[in-house]
Design an enzyme around this catalytic site. Structure first.
Site, PDB file in Angstrom:
ATOM      1  N   ARG A  45       0.489  -1.590  -0.089  1.00 48.81           N
ATOM      2  CA  ARG A  45       0.163   0.066  -0.155  1.00 48.81           C
ATOM      3  C   ARG A  45       0.933   0.892   0.045  1.00 48.81           C
ATOM      4  NH1 ARG A  45       2.614   1.796   3.982  1.00 48.81           N
ATOM      5  NH2 ARG A  45       0.769   3.719   3.576  1.00 48.81           N
ATOM      6  N   GLY A  46       0.312   2.168  -0.288  1.00 49.52           N
ATOM      7  CA  GLY A  46       1.172   3.849  -0.701  1.00 49.52           C
ATOM      8  C   GLY A  46       1.076   3.906  -1.880  1.00 49.52           C
TER       9      GLY A  46
ATOM     10  N   ASP B 146      -2.143  10.915  -2.681  1.00 50.13           N
ATOM     11  CA  ASP B 146      -2.609   9.778  -2.622  1.00 50.13           C
ATOM     12  C   ASP B 146      -2.858  10.085  -4.621  1.00 50.13           C
ATOM     13  OD1 ASP B 146      -3.376   8.901  -0.210  1.00 50.13           O
ATOM     14  OD2 ASP B 146      -3.268   7.529  -1.048  1.00 50.13           O
TER      15      ASP B 146
ATOM     16  N   ASN C 197      -5.259  12.286   0.666  1.00 46.76           N
ATOM     17  CA  ASN C 197      -4.491  11.631   1.343  1.00 46.76           C
ATOM     18  C   ASN C 197      -5.422  10.378   2.683  1.00 46.76           C
ATOM     19  OD1 ASN C 197      -1.730  11.450   2.009  1.00 46.76           O
ATOM     20  ND2 ASN C 197      -1.801  11.647   3.630  1.00 46.76           N
TER      21      ASN C 197
HETATM   22  O1  MRU Z   1      -4.558   2.872   2.658  1.00 45.32           O
HETATM   23  P1  MRU Z   1      -2.643   3.550   1.886  1.00 45.32           P
HETATM   24  O2  MRU Z   1      -1.941   2.865   3.174  1.00 45.32           O
HETATM   25  O3  MRU Z   1      -2.218   3.617   1.030  1.00 45.32           O
HETATM   26  O4  MRU Z   1      -2.811   4.980   2.267  1.00 45.32           O
HETATM   27  C1  MRU Z   1      -1.644   5.431   2.078  1.00 45.32           C
HETATM   28  C2  MRU Z   1      -1.336   6.821   2.174  1.00 45.32           C
HETATM   29  O5  MRU Z   1      -2.606   7.255   2.238  1.00 45.32           O
HETATM   30  C3  MRU Z   1      -0.264   7.904   1.930  1.00 45.32           C
HETATM   31  O6  MRU Z   1      -0.476   8.439   3.049  1.00 45.32           O
HETATM   32  C4  MRU Z   1       0.129   8.365   0.822  1.00 45.32           C
HETATM   33  O7  MRU Z   1      -0.487   6.711   0.004  1.00 45.32           O
HETATM   34  C5  MRU Z   1       1.268   8.562   0.459  1.00 45.32           C
HETATM   35  S1  MRU Z   1       2.830   7.656   0.507  1.00 45.32           S
HETATM   36  C6  MRU Z   1       4.535   7.832   0.434  1.00 45.32           C
END
Ligand code: MRU
Length: 357
Positions: free
Chosen positions: A57-58, A248, A258
């Site tokens: 994820r991320g 995101d 985000n």
């Molecule tokens: O649901 P996730 O864990 O994928 O969400 C991740 C985030 O919201 C992060 O802040 C975003 O992807 C930036 S990561 C460099």
């Protein structure tokens, strides 16, 4: 398990993704910090499933995983269909594209791979692998650049707060917002040696508590965990000067999608006169989307949120579980990208930033 030689761990220990001849190894982030387990994906559909179920994820990490997923798809299609491979790879790319909706890096990486596929003919695997590795390496390079730019923008500071996990686990390596924190630490920009990095728990999936604390600990960086609901009080106490987050998807007017809770942090930061920094590579900017309200916001199953007791068919209790929110551009003090820092993002400054991209 082999790592791409150039993708070394010079400044951070953790890697969410590792390519080897067998396929893509994905570190299962659902199990951290208790267990460190890499799963091997040899099919694009397995990569799509790993993204959907948040083993990886991320935003940037999802994009990189999808690019390697296209390599796996090409390998299979070439093996099964030879010269007809292009007719079959489209469905595999579609499957990857449906894994999660909000992070635009996924679609950015798939488009980049699809554009390359257009001009490829014979055995495509080596060329597509080269591109996926380039996406991976460019992301680490962008993070290092943003780390330096963000730290320079902040200068000397006593304390910072970060949300979710934006580090090596969420990217190719080093991290976006967490990359800025690494750079601040490396440059000794903190005014005292005590713990000044605060991380929110990030309910309900606990990216902050489970992932950020763990990856910082691997690199011997001390951090203090707070409940999400303690953030405004932390600010009122004067313990931090900046909130630093990732993104995101960023709309063309600078609105930022985000992790859920980001908007509350931005509102609180404004109330307390603190800096609010968003750190994201330009691959996170969706220039075709005029404003944040148009960004698709993922809602995940209520069981991520709802206590077990209420998960009975006769229960009246429900949960609403949006996992991202939109922070309006006007609440952002600085947007840090690998192409430079925009002090107060707006449509004109973003357009200028994206010129020649
Ligand atoms: O649901 P996730 O864990 O994928 O969400 C991740 C985030 O919201 C992060 O802040 C975003 O992807 C930036 S990561 C460099």
């Amino acid at each position: 398990m082999h790592d791409t030689p150039a993708i070394q761990h010079q400044h951070d220990q953790v890697r969410a993704l590792r390519w080897s001849e067998e396929g893509l190894y994905i570190l299962d982030q659902r199990l951290l910090p208790e267990a460190i387990q890499y799963h091997l994906c040899t099919q694009a559909s397995q990569v799509a499933e790993a993204i959907r179920t948040m083993q990886v994820r991320g935003a940037p990490a999802i994009g990189i995983a999808a690019a390697y997923g296209v390599v796996l798809a090409a390998r299979q299609c070439w093996q099964d269909h030879g010269n007809q491979w292009k007719q079959f790879i489209k469905t595999e790319i579609e499957c990857l594209a449906h894994s999660r909706p909000t992070a635009v890096n996924l679609f950015w990486a798939l488009n980049r791979m699809a554009e390359l596929i257009e001009v490829l003919e014979e055995d495509p695997v080596a060329r597509l692998l080269k591109e996926a590795k380039a996406i991976h390496l460019e992301d680490i390079a962008a993070n290092r650049k943003m780390g330096a730019l963000g730290a320079q923008t902040i200068g000397t500071v006593q304390g910072v707060l970060t949300h979710c996990n934006t580090g090596s686990l969420a990217t190719g390596g080093y991290g976006t917002a967490l990359g800025v924190i690494r750079s601040l630490k490396q440059q000794g920009n903190f005014t005292q040696d005590e713990i000044q990095v605060y991380a929110t728990e990030t309910r309900p999936w606990l990216q902050g508590a489970r992932l950020t604390l763990w990856e910082l600990e691997q690199d011997r960086i001390p951090a203090t965990l707070i409940a999400d609901s303690a953030a405004a009080f932390l600010m009122q106490q004067g313990r931090i000067q900046w909130v630093i987050v990732g993104a995101d998807r960023i709309a063309a007017n600078g609105d930022v999608a985000n992790k859920i809770g980001t908007y509350s942090l931005a509102v609180s930061a404004r109330q307390h006169g603190l800096g609010f920094m968003v750190v994201a590579p330009t691959s996170t900017i969706d220039r075709n989307l005029p404003q944040g309200g148009l960004i698709p916001i993922e809602e995940r199953e209520d069981k991520e949120l709802l206590p077990e007791y209420y998960r009975r068919s006769d229960s009246l209790a429900k949960a609403w579980n949006p996992v991202f929110d939109i922070t309006p551009a006007e609440l952002i003090t600085a947007l840090v990208t690998e192409r430079g820092v925009i002090p107060k993002p707006d449509p004109a400054s973003l357009k200028k930033l994206l010129q020649d991209v």
